[in-house]
Motif scaffolding. Structure first.
Motif, PDB file in Angstrom:
ATOM      1  N   ARG A  79      77.634 -88.899 -12.361  1.00  0.00           N
ATOM      2  CA  ARG A  79      78.825 -88.962 -11.508  1.00  0.00           C
ATOM      3  C   ARG A  79      78.470 -89.457 -10.107  1.00  0.00           C
ATOM      4  O   ARG A  79      79.140 -90.319  -9.550  1.00  0.00           O
ATOM      5  CB  ARG A  79      79.469 -87.578 -11.403  1.00  0.00           C
ATOM      6  CG  ARG A  79      80.111 -87.111 -12.666  1.00  0.00           C
ATOM      7  CD  ARG A  79      80.653 -85.697 -12.489  1.00  0.00           C
ATOM      8  NE  ARG A  79      81.187 -85.190 -13.732  1.00  0.00           N
ATOM      9  CZ  ARG A  79      80.835 -84.044 -14.292  1.00  0.00           C
ATOM     10  NH1 ARG A  79      79.955 -83.257 -13.714  1.00  0.00           N
ATOM     11  NH2 ARG A  79      81.380 -83.679 -15.436  1.00  0.00           N
ATOM     12  N   VAL A  80      77.416 -88.892  -9.541  1.00  0.00           N
ATOM     13  CA  VAL A  80      77.016 -89.253  -8.183  1.00  0.00           C
ATOM     14  C   VAL A  80      76.530 -90.702  -8.128  1.00  0.00           C
ATOM     15  O   VAL A  80      76.857 -91.444  -7.187  1.00  0.00           O
ATOM     16  CB  VAL A  80      75.941 -88.282  -7.659  1.00  0.00           C
ATOM     17  CG1 VAL A  80      75.338 -88.775  -6.354  1.00  0.00           C
ATOM     18  CG2 VAL A  80      76.530 -86.889  -7.475  1.00  0.00           C
ATOM     19  N   LYS A  85      77.618 -96.127  -6.231  1.00  0.00           N
ATOM     20  CA  LYS A  85      77.685 -97.537  -6.575  1.00  0.00           C
ATOM     21  C   LYS A  85      79.072 -98.123  -6.293  1.00  0.00           C
ATOM     22  O   LYS A  85      79.188 -99.229  -5.757  1.00  0.00           O
ATOM     23  CB  LYS A  85      77.341 -97.705  -8.060  1.00  0.00           C
ATOM     24  CG  LYS A  85      77.307 -99.112  -8.547  1.00  0.00           C
ATOM     25  CD  LYS A  85      76.902 -99.126 -10.018  1.00  0.00           C
ATOM     26  CE  LYS A  85      76.989-100.502 -10.612  1.00  0.00           C
ATOM     27  NZ  LYS A  85      76.708-100.493 -12.044  1.00  0.00           N
ATOM     28  N   THR A  86      80.138 -97.381  -6.639  1.00  0.00           N
ATOM     29  CA  THR A  86      81.485 -97.942  -6.557  1.00  0.00           C
ATOM     30  C   THR A  86      82.367 -97.298  -5.494  1.00  0.00           C
ATOM     31  O   THR A  86      83.378 -97.882  -5.107  1.00  0.00           O
ATOM     32  CB  THR A  86      82.210 -97.772  -7.900  1.00  0.00           C
ATOM     33  OG1 THR A  86      82.370 -96.377  -8.176  1.00  0.00           O
ATOM     34  CG2 THR A  86      81.453 -98.446  -9.016  1.00  0.00           C
ATOM     35  N   GLY A  87      82.033 -96.104  -5.036  1.00  0.00           N
ATOM     36  CA  GLY A  87      82.884 -95.389  -4.091  1.00  0.00           C
ATOM     37  C   GLY A  87      84.063 -94.719  -4.772  1.00  0.00           C
ATOM     38  O   GLY A  87      84.984 -94.231  -4.120  1.00  0.00           O
ATOM     39  N   LYS A  88      84.039 -94.672  -6.074  1.00  0.00           N
ATOM     40  CA  LYS A  88      85.130 -94.089  -6.856  1.00  0.00           C
ATOM     41  C   LYS A  88      84.579 -92.907  -7.662  1.00  0.00           C
ATOM     42  O   LYS A  88      83.578 -93.040  -8.353  1.00  0.00           O
ATOM     43  CB  LYS A  88      85.688 -95.159  -7.787  1.00  0.00           C
ATOM     44  CG  LYS A  88      86.905 -94.775  -8.561  1.00  0.00           C
ATOM     45  CD  LYS A  88      87.404 -96.004  -9.309  1.00  0.00           C
ATOM     46  CE  LYS A  88      88.315 -95.622 -10.436  1.00  0.00           C
ATOM     47  NZ  LYS A  88      88.700 -96.773 -11.245  1.00  0.00           N
ATOM     48  N   TRP A  89      85.238 -91.741  -7.539  1.00  0.00           N
ATOM     49  CA  TRP A  89      84.761 -90.544  -8.231  1.00  0.00           C
ATOM     50  C   TRP A  89      85.467 -90.402  -9.569  1.00  0.00           C
ATOM     51  O   TRP A  89      86.680 -90.389  -9.647  1.00  0.00           O
ATOM     52  CB  TRP A  89      85.019 -89.294  -7.389  1.00  0.00           C
ATOM     53  CG  TRP A  89      84.508 -88.049  -8.033  1.00  0.00           C
ATOM     54  CD1 TRP A  89      85.232 -87.161  -8.750  1.00  0.00           C
ATOM     55  CD2 TRP A  89      83.167 -87.570  -8.035  1.00  0.00           C
ATOM     56  NE1 TRP A  89      84.425 -86.151  -9.199  1.00  0.00           N
ATOM     57  CE2 TRP A  89      83.142 -86.376  -8.771  1.00  0.00           C
ATOM     58  CE3 TRP A  89      81.972 -88.039  -7.503  1.00  0.00           C
ATOM     59  CZ2 TRP A  89      81.988 -85.647  -8.975  1.00  0.00           C
ATOM     60  CZ3 TRP A  89      80.823 -87.306  -7.702  1.00  0.00           C
ATOM     61  CH2 TRP A  89      80.831 -86.128  -8.431  1.00  0.00           C
ATOM     62  N   ILE A  90      84.686 -90.286 -10.621  1.00  0.00           N
ATOM     63  CA  ILE A  90      85.224 -90.042 -11.958  1.00  0.00           C
ATOM     64  C   ILE A  90      84.564 -88.774 -12.470  1.00  0.00           C
ATOM     65  O   ILE A  90      83.341 -88.708 -12.612  1.00  0.00           O
ATOM     66  CB  ILE A  90      84.950 -91.224 -12.917  1.00  0.00           C
ATOM     67  CG1 ILE A  90      85.636 -92.477 -12.405  1.00  0.00           C
ATOM     68  CG2 ILE A  90      85.409 -90.882 -14.323  1.00  0.00           C
ATOM     69  CD1 ILE A  90      85.399 -93.694 -13.262  1.00  0.00           C
ATOM     70  N   TYR A  91      85.389 -87.771 -12.738  1.00  0.00           N
ATOM     71  CA  TYR A  91      84.867 -86.492 -13.205  1.00  0.00           C
ATOM     72  C   TYR A  91      84.428 -86.563 -14.663  1.00  0.00           C
ATOM     73  O   TYR A  91      83.363 -86.059 -15.022  1.00  0.00           O
ATOM     74  CB  TYR A  91      85.929 -85.397 -13.024  1.00  0.00           C
ATOM     75  CG  TYR A  91      85.445 -84.049 -13.483  1.00  0.00           C
ATOM     76  CD1 TYR A  91      84.584 -83.296 -12.695  1.00  0.00           C
ATOM     77  CD2 TYR A  91      85.826 -83.535 -14.714  1.00  0.00           C
ATOM     78  CE1 TYR A  91      84.115 -82.066 -13.110  1.00  0.00           C
ATOM     79  CE2 TYR A  91      85.364 -82.305 -15.148  1.00  0.00           C
ATOM     80  CZ  TYR A  91      84.504 -81.575 -14.342  1.00  0.00           C
ATOM     81  OH  TYR A  91      84.052 -80.367 -14.767  1.00  0.00           O
ATOM     82  N   GLU A  92      85.237 -87.181 -15.499  1.00  0.00           N
ATOM     83  CA  GLU A  92      84.924 -87.274 -16.916  1.00  0.00           C
ATOM     84  C   GLU A  92      83.778 -88.262 -17.112  1.00  0.00           C
ATOM     85  O   GLU A  92      83.936 -89.469 -16.934  1.00  0.00           O
ATOM     86  CB  GLU A  92      86.153 -87.760 -17.706  1.00  0.00           C
ATOM     87  CG  GLU A  92      87.345 -86.860 -17.609  1.00  0.00           C
ATOM     88  CD  GLU A  92      87.203 -85.630 -18.484  1.00  0.00           C
ATOM     89  OE1 GLU A  92      86.473 -85.696 -19.488  1.00  0.00           O
ATOM     90  OE2 GLU A  92      87.808 -84.616 -18.120  1.00  0.00           O
ATOM     91  N   VAL A  93      82.625 -87.759 -17.497  1.00  0.00           N
ATOM     92  CA  VAL A  93      81.431 -88.604 -17.655  1.00  0.00           C
ATOM     93  C   VAL A  93      81.652 -89.642 -18.746  1.00  0.00           C
ATOM     94  O   VAL A  93      81.150 -90.766 -18.662  1.00  0.00           O
ATOM     95  CB  VAL A  93      80.197 -87.727 -17.950  1.00  0.00           C
ATOM     96  CG1 VAL A  93      78.960 -88.594 -18.174  1.00  0.00           C
ATOM     97  CG2 VAL A  93      79.946 -86.759 -16.822  1.00  0.00           C
ATOM     98  N   ASP A  94      82.438 -89.296 -19.767  1.00  0.00           N
ATOM     99  CA  ASP A  94      82.704 -90.236 -20.855  1.00  0.00           C
ATOM    100  C   ASP A  94      83.522 -91.436 -20.371  1.00  0.00           C
ATOM    101  O   ASP A  94      83.472 -92.494 -21.000  1.00  0.00           O
ATOM    102  CB  ASP A  94      83.465 -89.551 -21.981  1.00  0.00           C
ATOM    103  CG  ASP A  94      82.649 -88.402 -22.591  1.00  0.00           C
ATOM    104  OD1 ASP A  94      81.403 -88.446 -22.485  1.00  0.00           O
ATOM    105  OD2 ASP A  94      83.267 -87.495 -23.169  1.00  0.00           O
TER     106      ASP A  94
END
Length: 99
Positions: A79-80, A85-94
């Motif tokens: 996630r980190v 890399k993108t500045g976008k947080w995605i909680y779902e690793v999938d």
């Protein structure tokens, strides 16, 4: 008038509880070393290992928590890394796109 009776009753209960706790507290007279004053309750063995109170934990069951924590840390790293890399947080690793 009621409030003062209630307050007096409450204070009396706390005082009696404090006295009972102080009377039942361990006095530290049987210390094996400074700060090491543990002793078993009456009727329990000095050492638990090998006694009927020994829980005999399965090493595989104990290792499960370590594996769970390691998996959590791996997910957080993904996630980190994606966030840096993108500045976008995605909680779902999938849902994190593969590189």
């Amino acid at each position: 008038m009621r409030m003062s009776r209630y307050a007096a009753l409450t204070m009396g209960l706390f005082a009696s509880a404090a006295i009972a706790t102080a009377a039942a507290a361990y006095d530290g007279t049987k210390c094996k070393a400074p700060g090491n004053c543990w002793e078993p309750k009456p009727g329990f063995p000095e050492k638990v290992e090998g006694s009927k109170y020994d829980p005999k934990h399965d090493p595989k069951e104990i290792a499960k928590q370590g594996l769970s924590i390691q998996a959590m840390e791996d997910r957080n790293k993904k996630r980190v890394a994606y966030f840096k890399k993108t500045g976008k947080w995605i909680y779902e690793v999938d849902k994190i796109p593969a590189e």
